[in-house]
Design a protein around this motif. Structure first.
Motif, short mmCIF file in Angstrom:
data_model
loop_
_atom_site.label_atom_id
_atom_site.label_comp_id
_atom_site.label_asym_id
_atom_site.label_seq_id
_atom_site.Cartn_x
_atom_site.Cartn_y
_atom_site.Cartn_z
N LEU A 12 32.22 154.58 11.34
CA LEU A 12 33.54 155.23 11.32
C LEU A 12 33.69 156.22 12.47
O LEU A 12 34.80 156.66 12.77
N TYR A 13 32.58 156.60 13.08
CA TYR A 13 32.63 157.57 14.18
C TYR A 13 32.65 156.90 15.55
O TYR A 13 32.75 157.56 16.57
N ILE A 14 32.49 155.58 15.59
CA ILE A 14 32.40 154.88 16.87
C ILE A 14 33.78 154.37 17.29
O ILE A 14 34.55 153.87 16.46
N ASN A 15 34.05 154.49 18.59
CA ASN A 15 35.34 154.11 19.15
C ASN A 15 35.48 152.59 19.28
O ASN A 15 35.71 152.06 20.36
N SER A 16 35.27 151.89 18.18
CA SER A 16 35.37 150.43 18.22
C SER A 16 35.82 149.96 16.84
O SER A 16 36.01 150.77 15.95
N ASP A 17 35.94 148.65 16.69
CA ASP A 17 36.32 148.15 15.38
C ASP A 17 35.16 148.28 14.40
O ASP A 17 34.01 148.03 14.76
N ALA A 18 35.49 148.67 13.17
CA ALA A 18 34.44 148.88 12.18
C ALA A 18 34.87 148.30 10.84
O ALA A 18 36.05 148.27 10.51
N LEU A 19 33.88 147.82 10.11
CA LEU A 19 34.11 147.40 8.73
C LEU A 19 33.34 148.36 7.83
O LEU A 19 32.12 148.48 7.95
N HIS A 20 34.05 149.05 6.96
CA HIS A 20 33.40 149.92 5.98
C HIS A 20 33.42 149.10 4.69
O HIS A 20 34.45 148.97 4.06
N THR A 21 32.28 148.54 4.31
CA THR A 21 32.29 147.51 3.27
C THR A 21 31.90 148.09 1.91
O THR A 21 31.80 149.30 1.75
N THR A 22 31.65 147.22 0.96
CA THR A 22 31.21 147.67 -0.37
C THR A 22 29.71 147.96 -0.33
O THR A 22 28.99 147.49 0.54
N HIS A 23 29.25 148.73 -1.31
CA HIS A 23 27.87 149.22 -1.34
C HIS A 23 26.87 148.05 -1.35
O HIS A 23 26.92 147.18 -2.22
N GLY A 24 25.99 148.02 -0.36
CA GLY A 24 24.93 147.02 -0.31
C GLY A 24 25.30 145.73 0.38
O GLY A 24 24.45 144.89 0.65
N ARG A 25 26.58 145.56 0.70
CA ARG A 25 27.05 144.24 1.17
C ARG A 25 27.29 144.18 2.67
O ARG A 25 27.88 143.20 3.16
N ALA A 26 26.86 145.16 3.43
CA ALA A 26 27.16 145.17 4.87
C ALA A 26 26.65 143.89 5.55
O ALA A 26 27.34 143.32 6.39
N ILE A 27 25.45 143.44 5.19
CA ILE A 27 24.87 142.27 5.87
C ILE A 27 25.65 141.00 5.52
O ILE A 27 25.85 140.13 6.37
N ALA A 28 26.13 140.93 4.28
CA ALA A 28 26.95 139.77 3.89
C ALA A 28 28.25 139.73 4.70
O ALA A 28 28.63 138.68 5.23
N PHE A 29 28.91 140.89 4.81
CA PHE A 29 30.14 140.95 5.62
C PHE A 29 29.83 140.61 7.08
O PHE A 29 30.57 139.88 7.73
N ALA A 30 28.73 141.17 7.58
CA ALA A 30 28.37 140.95 8.98
C ALA A 30 28.06 139.48 9.24
O ALA A 30 28.39 138.94 10.31
N THR A 31 27.45 138.80 8.28
CA THR A 31 27.15 137.37 8.43
C THR A 31 28.45 136.58 8.57
O THR A 31 28.60 135.75 9.47
N GLY A 32 29.41 136.90 7.71
CA GLY A 32 30.71 136.23 7.78
C GLY A 32 31.39 136.47 9.12
O GLY A 32 31.93 135.55 9.74
N LEU A 33 31.32 137.71 9.57
CA LEU A 33 31.95 138.06 10.84
C LEU A 33 31.30 137.31 12.01
O LEU A 33 31.99 136.79 12.89
N ARG A 34 29.97 137.22 12.01
CA ARG A 34 29.25 136.50 13.05
C ARG A 34 29.72 135.05 13.13
O ARG A 34 29.88 134.49 14.21
N LEU A 35 29.89 134.42 11.98
CA LEU A 35 30.24 133.00 11.97
C LEU A 35 31.70 132.79 12.36
O LEU A 35 32.05 131.83 13.03
N ALA A 36 32.57 133.72 11.95
CA ALA A 36 33.99 133.57 12.26
C ALA A 36 34.28 133.96 13.71
O ALA A 36 35.13 133.37 14.37
#
Ligand SMILES: Cc1ncc(C[n+]2csc(CCOP(=O)(O)OP(=O)(O)O)c2C)c(N)n1
Ligand code: SF4
Ligand code: SF4
Ligand code: SF4
Ligand SMILES: [Mg+2]
Lengths: 269, 82
Positions: A57-81
């Motif tokens: 949230l402090y970085i000057n770029s796009d960020a996903l603030h996800t649900t607790h514990g699920r950052a890697i799951a969101f990141a996997t989806g983002l990588r593939l899309a």
């Protein structure tokens, strides 16, 4: 790029407590990212929930603030899309290893192309100091008033066993080594995991006779042992991790095929 | 170069005081605008980076400061003579 072009100056001073190690990790990450001259507009930052997970949230770029514990799951989806984006996850010991433990293991197993930085402060900092899966044996927390009778997980060893391409562990007392490892992780194709043992003076230090953040840094300095040396000493990693010693260094650096290659999403962000 | 502490950012954790091998910093005694006894640079001339034409030998303090409060500035002519 200046420090405050990378970070959002209008949000400073940041929310972290005085002496919290999260800010130190932010310095080292900025330094690594900047020295590699990576494009900020082609990098996405993903965090779960917790103090550590707030860094995106402090970085000057796009960020996903996800649900607790699920950052890697969101990141996997983002990588593939959006395989053209570089993907960086910031997470904590509770977020990654407790509620998100299974996502962590399977992220390593799939070897998804991302950089995951876990700030391991041995506690649930944000929620007031409950014991986490890395709270050292016999240390105090709000949920272990007689001392923690369990033994901690070794996150870095789990990542090695589960198949990550790059794994390193440092502490906030090892800023130069940490910066070097972050650079290596950012350049790595596949799952790159960097664990940073860090101080939470408010919710860990205060209850363990180390209220002053510099006492925790001194503790890290005195109890850190390089991994190559621990092998020779034949110590039991899991039993001694943190309670007796902190094993630091590069744990693995290999080139298994990453998930994107295996399923035909080829481009390395 | 000399290190300068931004009084609007320093939260007085004193990590700089602990980490600096040359003892360039000391604990502060004055309350800052944001309510902390901010650390002070008490011996900038002892820093490894002093009078090195911008070459950085050590940056332990800048990399460690959790509040991004320390930055590098050129010395004045008088400071250069120290
Ligand atoms: C589903 C869910 N369960 C529990 C919580 C409460 N919660 C918020 S942060 C947190 C722990 C975070 O610990 P860690 O990842 O170690 O982060 P730290 O604050 O220590 O950096 C918990 C349990 C939540 N927000 N969502
Ligand atoms: S609670 Fe702990 S981890 Fe959270 S900001 Fe404060 S010191 Fe850091
Ligand atoms: S390390 Fe940074 S925040 Fe802490 S006392 Fe020094 S200048 Fe202030
Ligand atoms: S750069 Fe090194 S020597 Fe100079 S003030 Fe910082 S810690 Fe001290
Ligand atoms: Mg934590």
């Amino acid at each position: 790029m200046e420090l405050f072009e990378f970070y959002r100056k209008d949000r400073w001073p940041h929310v972290f407590c005085p002496g919290c190690g999260i800010g130190t990790v932010m310095n080292c990450f900025y330094r690594a990212f900047n020295e590699l001259e990576l494009p900020l507009d082609k990098t996405a930052f993903i965090g779960g929930i917790g103090c550590s997970s707030r860094i995106p949230l402090y970085i000057n770029s796009d960020a996903l603030h996800t649900t607790h514990g699920r950052a890697i799951a969101f990141a996997t989806g983002l990588r593939l899309a959006k395989p053209e984006l570089k993907t960086v996850v910031f997470t904590g010991d509770g977020d990654l290893g407790a509620i998100g433990g299974n996502h962590f293991i399977n992220g390593c197993r799939r070897n998804v192309d991302m950089t995951v930085i876990c700030i391991n402060n041995n506690i649930y900092g944000m929620t007031g100091g409950q014991a986490s899966i890395t709270t050292p044996h016999d240390y105090q927390s709000t949920t272990t008033p007689y001392g923690n009778k369990e033994y901690p997980f070794d996150l870095a060893e789990i990542a090695v066993a589960a198949g990550a391409n790059y794994v390193a562990r440092w502490t906030t007392r090892h800023v130069h080594e940490l910066t070097r490892s972050l650079k290596a992780a950012l350049q790595k194709k596949g799952f790159a995991f960097v664990e940073v043992v860090s101080q939470c003076p408010t919710n860990f230090g205060r209850r363990n006779k180390m209220a002053d953040p510099t006492q925790m840094l001194e503790w890290f300095r005195q109890s850190s042992v390089r991994r190559d040396k621990t092998k020779a000493a034949e110590v039991d990693h899991v039993d001694l991790n943190l309670a007796g010693q902190i094993t630091i260094g590069e744990f693995v650096d290999r080139n298994r095929e990453c998930y994107e290659e295996l399923i035909g999403v080829g481009k390395h962000g | 170069m000399k290190p300068v502490i931004d009084l609007k950012l320093c939260k007085a954790c004193n990590i700089c005081v602990y980490i600096c091998p040359k003892k360039c910093y000391s604990k502060g005694a004055d309350l800052s605008e944001i309510g902390y006894f901010a650390a002070v640079v008490s011996a900038a001339e002892k820093c490894y980076n002093h009078n090195r034409d911008g070459k950085m030998i050590c940056e332990l303090c800048v990399l460690s400061c959790p509040d991004q409060a320390i930055s590098w500035h050129p010395e004045t002519e008088e400071e250069k003579r120290k």
